[in-house]
Scaffold this motif. Sequence first.
Motif, PDB file in Angstrom:
ATOM      1  N   CYS A  70       0.833  -1.206   0.000  1.00  0.00           N
ATOM      2  CA  CYS A  70       0.000   0.000   0.000  1.00  0.00           C
ATOM      3  C   CYS A  70       0.867   1.254   0.000  1.00  0.00           C
ATOM      4  CB  CYS A  70      -0.925   0.002   1.216  1.00  0.00           C
ATOM      5  SG  CYS A  70      -2.344  -1.108   1.075  1.00  0.00           S
ATOM      6  N   GLU A  73       2.287   1.697  -3.462  1.00  0.00           N
ATOM      7  CA  GLU A  73       1.287   2.124  -4.441  1.00  0.00           C
ATOM      8  C   GLU A  73       0.704   3.498  -4.127  1.00  0.00           C
ATOM      9  OE1 GLU A  73      -1.673  -0.917  -4.699  1.00  0.00           O
ATOM     10  OE2 GLU A  73      -0.217  -2.506  -5.121  1.00  0.00           O
ATOM     11  N   TRP A 121     -10.887 -12.903  -1.292  1.00  0.00           N
ATOM     12  CA  TRP A 121     -11.794 -11.810  -1.643  1.00  0.00           C
ATOM     13  C   TRP A 121     -13.256 -12.220  -1.768  1.00  0.00           C
ATOM     14  CZ3 TRP A 121     -14.996 -10.971  -5.836  1.00  0.00           C
ATOM     15  CH2 TRP A 121     -14.886 -11.864  -6.906  1.00  0.00           C
ATOM     16  N   MET A 158      -7.235  -4.092   0.618  1.00  0.00           N
ATOM     17  CA  MET A 158      -5.924  -4.579   0.191  1.00  0.00           C
ATOM     18  C   MET A 158      -5.919  -6.101   0.246  1.00  0.00           C
ATOM     19  SD  MET A 158      -3.664  -3.396   3.502  1.00  0.00           S
ATOM     20  CE  MET A 158      -4.243  -3.672   5.181  1.00  0.00           C
ATOM     21  N   ARG A 164      -5.085 -10.629  -5.278  1.00  0.00           N
ATOM     22  CA  ARG A 164      -5.440  -9.518  -6.169  1.00  0.00           C
ATOM     23  C   ARG A 164      -5.525 -10.009  -7.612  1.00  0.00           C
ATOM     24  NH1 ARG A 164      -3.458  -4.905  -9.277  1.00  0.00           N
ATOM     25  NH2 ARG A 164      -1.547  -6.079  -9.683  1.00  0.00           N
ATOM     26  N   LEU A 226     -13.805  -2.417  -3.799  1.00  0.00           N
ATOM     27  CA  LEU A 226     -13.362  -3.349  -4.838  1.00  0.00           C
ATOM     28  C   LEU A 226     -13.283  -2.659  -6.193  1.00  0.00           C
ATOM     29  CD1 LEU A 226     -14.954  -6.900  -4.423  1.00  0.00           C
ATOM     30  CD2 LEU A 226     -12.540  -6.277  -4.445  1.00  0.00           C
ATOM     31  N   ASP A 228     -12.455   0.350  -6.692  1.00  0.00           N
ATOM     32  CA  ASP A 228     -11.203   1.112  -6.694  1.00  0.00           C
ATOM     33  C   ASP A 228     -10.022   0.212  -7.058  1.00  0.00           C
ATOM     34  OD1 ASP A 228     -12.482   3.450  -6.014  1.00  0.00           O
ATOM     35  OD2 ASP A 228     -12.056   3.283  -3.867  1.00  0.00           O
ATOM     36  N   VAL A 229     -10.028  -1.020  -6.536  1.00  0.00           N
ATOM     37  CA  VAL A 229      -8.973  -1.977  -6.891  1.00  0.00           C
ATOM     38  C   VAL A 229      -9.000  -2.237  -8.395  1.00  0.00           C
ATOM     39  CG1 VAL A 229      -8.122  -4.340  -6.582  1.00  0.00           C
ATOM     40  CG2 VAL A 229      -9.019  -3.072  -4.619  1.00  0.00           C
ATOM     41  N   ARG A 232      -7.748   0.833 -10.420  1.00  0.00           N
ATOM     42  CA  ARG A 232      -6.285   0.979 -10.421  1.00  0.00           C
ATOM     43  C   ARG A 232      -5.645  -0.017 -11.380  1.00  0.00           C
ATOM     44  NH1 ARG A 232      -7.237   1.627  -4.839  1.00  0.00           N
ATOM     45  NH2 ARG A 232      -6.606  -0.528  -4.384  1.00  0.00           N
TER      46      ARG A 232
END
Length: 253
Positions: A70, A73, A121, A158, A164, A226, A228-229, A232
């Motif tokens: 984090c 990033e 997740w 995260m 991820r 999620l 936002d993940v 990115r």
Amino acid sequence: GGRRLYELVGRFLNGYDGLAWARDQPEYAEASICACEKALGNPNVGPATVFISWGLISTFVSLVDALERCVAEGLLDPGAFVWVCDTCIRQHEGEGKQRDVGRLDDMVRQCESTLLFNDVWDRTVKRSETDTVSCLSRIWCVYEIFCTVRAGHELVMMFPEDERRRFLGALAKDSDAPTNALARVDVKTAESFDPADKERIMGQVEEVGGAAKVNEVVIAALNRALADVAARAAEEDVASVVALNAAVYLRDL
């Protein structure tokens, strides 16, 4: 002073091991780990600005690794102090621990944002005794997310890096995958290690409008985090299937 967290509790211990370890240390009988470290002059202890919500089945090392990513990033200030339950709550049974636990929503409010460490997740419901589930099956985490939204704070999700990639792979196949997975989050079926904790939290849930309201707020916040993940990841390759499905996912929120 200055010792890494996993050097305090053992490199391969998870959060529950950490709780048990702290209870066995006589110097922590009346104070939390952080309180003791602060008294020793450890410069790495200070007022927390980021609340960490995590499932205690995870290891400290995996949590620290995620926090370091984090920082890399740009999602976490390298100088930020984080609030982690194992080190900030007194672990010896008694009034001190109960007071600390009872102030959990205050701790969320006093921080500026919440980082949710979600190491699986999409598995929000335990289907068997051997099933590996995410922190979203734990009632503490669900309630902490609700407190985050109620405080008007940002929720950042995260993952471990392999998780991820698994999330992005699922999103590439189906833009509805995140929404479908998160729809199963339910504060009523979420579990706690101590049944008394669930009873206490469900009492608080009723005070704020009931399980249906909490679920609605929490699921919406999780979808935004999620998304936002996904966004990115889409920025890394705007022509990818992930980017396309991320756009659809964002549109449908």
